[in-house]
Write a protein that holds these residues in place. Structure first.
Motif, PDB file in Angstrom:
ATOM      1  N   TYR A 113      -6.802 -26.737  -8.365  1.00  0.00           N
ATOM      2  CA  TYR A 113      -7.815 -25.794  -7.896  1.00  0.00           C
ATOM      3  C   TYR A 113      -7.302 -24.364  -7.994  1.00  0.00           C
ATOM      4  O   TYR A 113      -6.149 -24.085  -7.641  1.00  0.00           O
ATOM      5  N   ALA A 114      -8.154 -23.454  -8.452  1.00  0.00           N
ATOM      6  CA  ALA A 114      -7.748 -22.052  -8.601  1.00  0.00           C
ATOM      7  C   ALA A 114      -8.929 -21.132  -8.283  1.00  0.00           C
ATOM      8  O   ALA A 114     -10.088 -21.481  -8.511  1.00  0.00           O
ATOM      9  N   GLY A 115      -8.612 -19.965  -7.787  1.00  0.00           N
ATOM     10  CA  GLY A 115      -9.609 -18.949  -7.484  1.00  0.00           C
ATOM     11  C   GLY A 115      -8.927 -17.597  -7.397  1.00  0.00           C
ATOM     12  O   GLY A 115      -7.725 -17.476  -7.649  1.00  0.00           O
ATOM     13  N   THR A 116      -9.676 -16.581  -7.007  1.00  0.00           N
ATOM     14  CA  THR A 116      -9.133 -15.224  -6.941  1.00  0.00           C
ATOM     15  C   THR A 116      -9.452 -14.597  -5.592  1.00  0.00           C
ATOM     16  O   THR A 116     -10.611 -14.589  -5.164  1.00  0.00           O
ATOM     17  N   PHE A 117      -8.431 -14.069  -4.947  1.00  0.00           N
ATOM     18  CA  PHE A 117      -8.569 -13.323  -3.694  1.00  0.00           C
ATOM     19  C   PHE A 117      -8.675 -11.848  -4.028  1.00  0.00           C
ATOM     20  O   PHE A 117      -7.861 -11.326  -4.793  1.00  0.00           O
ATOM     21  N   ASN A 118      -9.682 -11.171  -3.490  1.00  0.00           N
ATOM     22  CA  ASN A 118      -9.886  -9.741  -3.725  1.00  0.00           C
ATOM     23  C   ASN A 118      -9.639  -8.939  -2.464  1.00  0.00           C
ATOM     24  O   ASN A 118     -10.058  -9.351  -1.375  1.00  0.00           O
ATOM     25  N   ILE A 119      -8.981  -7.792  -2.624  1.00  0.00           N
ATOM     26  CA  ILE A 119      -8.700  -6.906  -1.490  1.00  0.00           C
ATOM     27  C   ILE A 119      -8.970  -5.486  -1.917  1.00  0.00           C
ATOM     28  O   ILE A 119      -8.748  -5.118  -3.078  1.00  0.00           O
ATOM     29  N   ASN A 120      -9.477  -4.675  -1.005  1.00  0.00           N
ATOM     30  CA  ASN A 120      -9.837  -3.281  -1.298  1.00  0.00           C
ATOM     31  C   ASN A 120      -9.330  -2.394  -0.160  1.00  0.00           C
ATOM     32  O   ASN A 120      -9.437  -2.766   1.013  1.00  0.00           O
ATOM     33  N   VAL A 121      -8.787  -1.235  -0.515  1.00  0.00           N
ATOM     34  CA  VAL A 121      -8.355  -0.256   0.482  1.00  0.00           C
ATOM     35  C   VAL A 121      -8.923   1.112   0.126  1.00  0.00           C
ATOM     36  O   VAL A 121      -9.081   1.420  -1.040  1.00  0.00           O
ATOM     37  N   GLU A 122      -9.235   1.896   1.151  1.00  0.00           N
ATOM     38  CA  GLU A 122      -9.717   3.262   0.909  1.00  0.00           C
ATOM     39  C   GLU A 122      -9.353   4.144   2.094  1.00  0.00           C
ATOM     40  O   GLU A 122      -9.289   3.697   3.234  1.00  0.00           O
ATOM     41  N   TYR A 123      -9.065   5.418   1.757  1.00  0.00           N
ATOM     42  CA  TYR A 123      -8.777   6.388   2.810  1.00  0.00           C
ATOM     43  C   TYR A 123      -9.993   6.539   3.718  1.00  0.00           C
ATOM     44  O   TYR A 123     -11.130   6.464   3.262  1.00  0.00           O
ATOM     45  N   LEU A 151       0.852  -1.187   0.000  1.00  0.00           N
ATOM     46  CA  LEU A 151       0.000   0.000   0.000  1.00  0.00           C
ATOM     47  C   LEU A 151       0.882   1.229   0.000  1.00  0.00           C
ATOM     48  O   LEU A 151       1.937   1.244   0.639  1.00  0.00           O
ATOM     49  N   GLY A 152       0.457   2.279  -0.674  1.00  0.00           N
ATOM     50  CA  GLY A 152       1.179   3.543  -0.684  1.00  0.00           C
ATOM     51  C   GLY A 152       0.191   4.691  -0.725  1.00  0.00           C
ATOM     52  O   GLY A 152      -0.907   4.573  -1.262  1.00  0.00           O
ATOM     53  N   GLY A 153       0.598   5.806  -0.121  1.00  0.00           N
ATOM     54  CA  GLY A 153      -0.262   6.984  -0.108  1.00  0.00           C
ATOM     55  C   GLY A 153       0.300   8.058   0.802  1.00  0.00           C
ATOM     56  O   GLY A 153       1.497   8.089   1.072  1.00  0.00           O
ATOM     57  N   ALA A 154      -0.580   8.905   1.287  1.00  0.00           N
ATOM     58  CA  ALA A 154      -0.170  10.027   2.129  1.00  0.00           C
ATOM     59  C   ALA A 154       0.324   9.537   3.485  1.00  0.00           C
ATOM     60  O   ALA A 154      -0.360   8.771   4.167  1.00  0.00           O
ATOM     61  N   ASP A 155       1.514   9.976   3.862  1.00  0.00           N
ATOM     62  CA  ASP A 155       2.109   9.599   5.142  1.00  0.00           C
ATOM     63  C   ASP A 155       1.171   9.938   6.293  1.00  0.00           C
ATOM     64  O   ASP A 155       0.599  11.021   6.352  1.00  0.00           O
ATOM     65  N   GLY A 156       1.012   8.997   7.218  1.00  0.00           N
ATOM     66  CA  GLY A 156       0.195   9.208   8.405  1.00  0.00           C
ATOM     67  C   GLY A 156      -1.295   9.013   8.185  1.00  0.00           C
ATOM     68  O   GLY A 156      -2.073   9.101   9.121  1.00  0.00           O
ATOM     69  N   SER A 157      -1.697   8.725   6.957  1.00  0.00           N
ATOM     70  CA  SER A 157      -3.121   8.550   6.666  1.00  0.00           C
ATOM     71  C   SER A 157      -3.619   7.208   7.163  1.00  0.00           C
ATOM     72  O   SER A 157      -2.888   6.217   7.193  1.00  0.00           O
ATOM     73  N   GLU A 158      -4.896   7.192   7.518  1.00  0.00           N
ATOM     74  CA  GLU A 158      -5.532   5.943   7.909  1.00  0.00           C
ATOM     75  C   GLU A 158      -6.292   5.374   6.714  1.00  0.00           C
ATOM     76  O   GLU A 158      -6.943   6.105   5.974  1.00  0.00           O
ATOM     77  N   VAL A 159      -6.189   4.059   6.561  1.00  0.00           N
ATOM     78  CA  VAL A 159      -6.769   3.358   5.421  1.00  0.00           C
ATOM     79  C   VAL A 159      -7.583   2.172   5.945  1.00  0.00           C
ATOM     80  O   VAL A 159      -7.106   1.424   6.803  1.00  0.00           O
ATOM     81  N   THR A 160      -8.796   2.003   5.431  1.00  0.00           N
ATOM     82  CA  THR A 160      -9.623   0.858   5.791  1.00  0.00           C
ATOM     83  C   THR A 160      -9.367  -0.262   4.787  1.00  0.00           C
ATOM     84  O   THR A 160      -9.340  -0.038   3.583  1.00  0.00           O
ATOM     85  N   VAL A 161      -9.185  -1.470   5.324  1.00  0.00           N
ATOM     86  CA  VAL A 161      -8.873  -2.641   4.507  1.00  0.00           C
ATOM     87  C   VAL A 161     -10.073  -3.591   4.514  1.00  0.00           C
ATOM     88  O   VAL A 161     -10.592  -3.937   5.572  1.00  0.00           O
ATOM     89  N   SER A 162     -10.505  -4.001   3.328  1.00  0.00           N
ATOM     90  CA  SER A 162     -11.567  -5.001   3.183  1.00  0.00           C
ATOM     91  C   SER A 162     -11.080  -6.074   2.222  1.00  0.00           C
ATOM     92  O   SER A 162     -10.317  -5.778   1.296  1.00  0.00           O
ATOM     93  N   PHE A 163     -11.501  -7.297   2.448  1.00  0.00           N
ATOM     94  CA  PHE A 163     -11.041  -8.391   1.585  1.00  0.00           C
ATOM     95  C   PHE A 163     -12.011  -9.562   1.678  1.00  0.00           C
ATOM     96  O   PHE A 163     -12.898  -9.596   2.525  1.00  0.00           O
TER      97      PHE A 163
END
Length: 184
Positions: free
Chosen positions: A173-183, A86-98
Motif C-alpha cells: 500500500y502506498a500514498g502521499t502525505f501533504n503538508i503546507n506552511v505559510e507565514y 522548516l526554515g525562515g525568519a527567526d521569531g516568525s509565526e507559521v501556520t501548519v496545514s496537512f
C-alpha cells in the motif's frame, strides 16, 4: 404679474437647489508589507518516509506509528517517521496545514485501500523528537533561531495509525502525505 413673479422665484429656488455644492470628504489608509526571509520546508534526508514496516493481514489491534518515536504498536520491526525541516525568519509565526487522513492504495490492485490517520508533532530542536508536542491542522508554530544564528527553524515529525487490519487484502500500500506552511 404675480404668477410670473411666483414662477421666477420658484425657478430660482429650484435652480439654486441644483447648484448647491456639497462638501467633499476624503479618507486615507496606510499600506505596508513586511518582507521576511524565504520560508522553506524540506523532507529530511534520513527520516524521509512514513513506513509502518511489514504487517500481518490479520492484525487485530490498531497499528500505531508514533511520531515521537516512543510508542509504536503492532508495526513491523523496520519503521520510519517522516521529518520536515522548516526554515525562515527567526521569531516568525507559521501556520501548519496537512492531510488529516491519507488514502493508501494497493500497488498490485488499486481497489485495495486503507486510510491512515496522520499524527504530527513538532519542536524547535531537531534532537527533541521524543519531547515534541502535538501539532493540529491550522496550528501556529514559532521559528526559533538555529544554533548557527542565521535563521529560524522548527521541526515536524509525522507518524500515523490504522484501525485493526483483520481481513485486509494482501498488497503493498502506498500514498502521499501533504503538508503546507505559510507565514502569518
Amino acid at each position: 404679474m404675480k404668477t410670473i413673479l411666483k414662477s421666477l422665484m420658484m425657478a430660482a429656488f429650484f435652480a439654486g437647489l441644483g447648484s448647491t455644492a456639497y462638501a467633499q470628504k476624503t479618507a486615507t489608509a496606510p499600506a505596508s508589507a513586511t518582507i521576511l526571509a524565504d520560508l522553506t520546508i524540506e523532507l529530511d534526508g534520513t527520516q524521509n518516509e512514513i513506513a509502518f514496516g511489514n504487517l500481518s493481514a490479520s492484525t487485530t489491534g490498531p497499528v500505531i506509528l508514533d511520531a515521537n518515536g516512543l510508542a509504536n504498536s503492532n508495526t513491523g520491526t523496520s519503521t520510519n517517521v517522516a521529518r520536515f525541516d522548516l526554515g525562515g525568519a527567526d521569531g516568525s509565526e507559521v501556520t501548519v496545514s496537512f492531510d488529516e487522513e491519507v488514502l493508501l492504495e494497493g500497488t498490485n490492485n488499486a481497489s485495495n485501500t486503507m486510510t491512515m490517520t496522520s499524527q504530527v508533532v513538532g519542536t524547535a530542536l531537531a534532537a527533541e523528537q521524543s519531547a515534541a508536542g502535538i501539532v493540529e491542522i491550522g496550528d501556529t508554530v514559532s521559528l526559533v533561531l538555529n544554533q548557527g544564528g542565521t535563521r529560524g527553524e522548527y521541526f515536524l515529525w509525522v507518524g500515523g495509525s490504522f484501525p485493526a487490519l483483520a481481513g485486509q487484502n494482501v498488497d503493498i500500500y502506498a500514498g502521499t502525505f501533504n503538508i503546507n506552511v505559510e507565514y502569518n
